[in-house]
Structures are given as C-alpha cells and as structure tokens.
Scaffold this active site. Sequence first.
Site, mmCIF file in Angstrom:
data_model
loop_
_atom_site.group_PDB
_atom_site.id
_atom_site.type_symbol
_atom_site.label_atom_id
_atom_site.label_comp_id
_atom_site.label_asym_id
_atom_site.label_seq_id
_atom_site.Cartn_x
_atom_site.Cartn_y
_atom_site.Cartn_z
ATOM 1 N N SER A 33 0.828 -1.211 0.000
ATOM 2 C CA SER A 33 0.000 0.000 0.000
ATOM 3 C C SER A 33 0.861 1.260 0.000
ATOM 4 O O SER A 33 1.773 1.404 0.808
ATOM 5 C CB SER A 33 -0.901 0.022 1.238
ATOM 6 O OG SER A 33 -1.813 -1.044 1.228
ATOM 7 N N MET A 217 -1.117 -6.713 7.150
ATOM 8 C CA MET A 217 -2.177 -7.636 6.732
ATOM 9 C C MET A 217 -1.796 -8.394 5.464
ATOM 10 O O MET A 217 -2.658 -8.738 4.658
ATOM 11 C CB MET A 217 -3.477 -6.856 6.497
ATOM 12 C CG MET A 217 -3.922 -6.019 7.682
ATOM 13 S SD MET A 217 -5.297 -4.925 7.255
ATOM 14 C CE MET A 217 -5.355 -3.884 8.729
#
Length: 278
Positions: A33, A217
């Site tokens: 990300s 994650m």
Amino acid sequence: MQNYISLAQIDEIVQTIKSRTSIQPIAGIILGSGLNGLADSVQKAVHIAYADLPNFPVSTVHGHVGRFVIGELEGKPVLVMQGRIHYYEGYTMGQVTLPVRVMQRMGIPSMIVTNAAGGVHPDFEPGDVMLITDQINLMGMSGLNPLMGPNLDEIGPRFPDMSQPYDRAYGELARSIAKENGITLREGIYVGLCGPSFESPADLRFLRLAGADAVGMSTVPEVIIARHGNMRVLGLSGISNKANLDGSTVTTHEEVIEAGKVITPKVEKIIRGVLRDM
C-alpha cells in the site's frame, strides 16, 4: 471459493503472460500500500492487468492498481506486482498467494516483498523503513496456512523449513545499500494478521509482548509460498503509522497511503541497489 489451485491453472496464467512478453525476470517484486510508484519506473514495460489473466484474483483496495508490470529496473529483468491480493478482500489463501506460484512457474528465483506496516516497536516512526528479519504467522497459526490442501510436489516439500524465511545475504546487501544512501534502516520481526480492521491497543500490546516490531495484513503467506518453492526473499516494511498502544489516536488507510510518499523513495533506492548486485 477455491483454496487449492492446480499446476494446470497456474501454468495457464503463465502461458498467457509469456504470450505477451519474452522477458525472463530474475526477480519478482510485490509492492505494498502506497508503494506503487516504483512500478512506474520500470523501463521497456509490458502491463498486464490481473483482470486479463484466466481465473486471477483482482485487487479491490484503494492504492493497489492491480496489474503486473514486466520490464527492466537497473538493467535487470523484473516482474513487478503493482498491487497485491489480500485475504480480507474475500479471497482464499490459495488465491492470495497465486501470484507467487506464477513467479515460481515462470522460473523466477528471487522475490522482493514490500508492505505498509504499523510500527509496534516503540522507537519506530512513520516514514521509517524496516528490514524484515523474521515473521510471526498468526494467520497460519489460526489455520489459514496457504499450504493447506494437497501439496504441489513439483514445487516443494509437504513440510517446508521456515528457519530462514528471509535471505540473510540479501539482508546484508540491503543494509549496505541503505548505509551508502544515508537511509536509516530499522530491522525487526513482522507479524501478519488477517485484517481488515486495524489493531486495538490490547492487540498491539499482545503483539509487542510476542516479539513483533511491525504489523500488517499481508506478506507472511506470500513468503511461506516463496520458501516452499525455494525462492530467496528480501522483505521491507514501510512504517506508515505508529502503534496506538493506549487508544489515544485513530489509524486510517489514507494515513498509510500518505506515508508511502515519504517511504517510497527510500524503498526504491534499496531495491534498486539490491537489484544491481543480484
């Protein structure tokens, strides 16, 4: 939904990719990300959207473009994942790690994996880069190991060793590159959770007691699959936010994306340096 993915299904994707480019990458790079910018630096690039590949999962998260970029970085042939697949998107572990299986069947020997992570270590600050030296597989400990199901004997053993998930020589190389470029390189243990909710203060205190330095994650399932197929792995976490151990601050995905703008130039320098010597 399908967890077990056969060699025939993997090879169909590989053939589709090979029909679009003759480049034979020496490294697969997974961008986390806020770190997608590196893919835009790839030269002689061929772009292949995940949606154009047979039975391939599609990224649904803001900040993850969702395509392979195949070309050259530092004169070395690479396959870059511009956006990854996450378990919390509703995919199975088999689908989440399918891109790594594709790399293996393409004959790619090394993987560089990056992520945006929360800094659990009290000294870590947003904007830091952490060399991942080991990992805690909380996803797998709770039954979500990507190797569940029939073993792909053609790729690796039923019970793969995980004593060195991250390649020590690549780690030394990353330290050296960071030092040359004046980059403070943190080091530590990454713990992988399923998400998508961020951790509670009690979660974070528990993780710190367990030895975690950063939390995210992703990454852990991909590294397990990579090591199953004997790929050498370099892991880098961009510390995008500071662990909220007392509940006094709010963590947002926008914060993670914003921190990526500071982290990306540092990660890019390290990756470029490692590629040059790979």
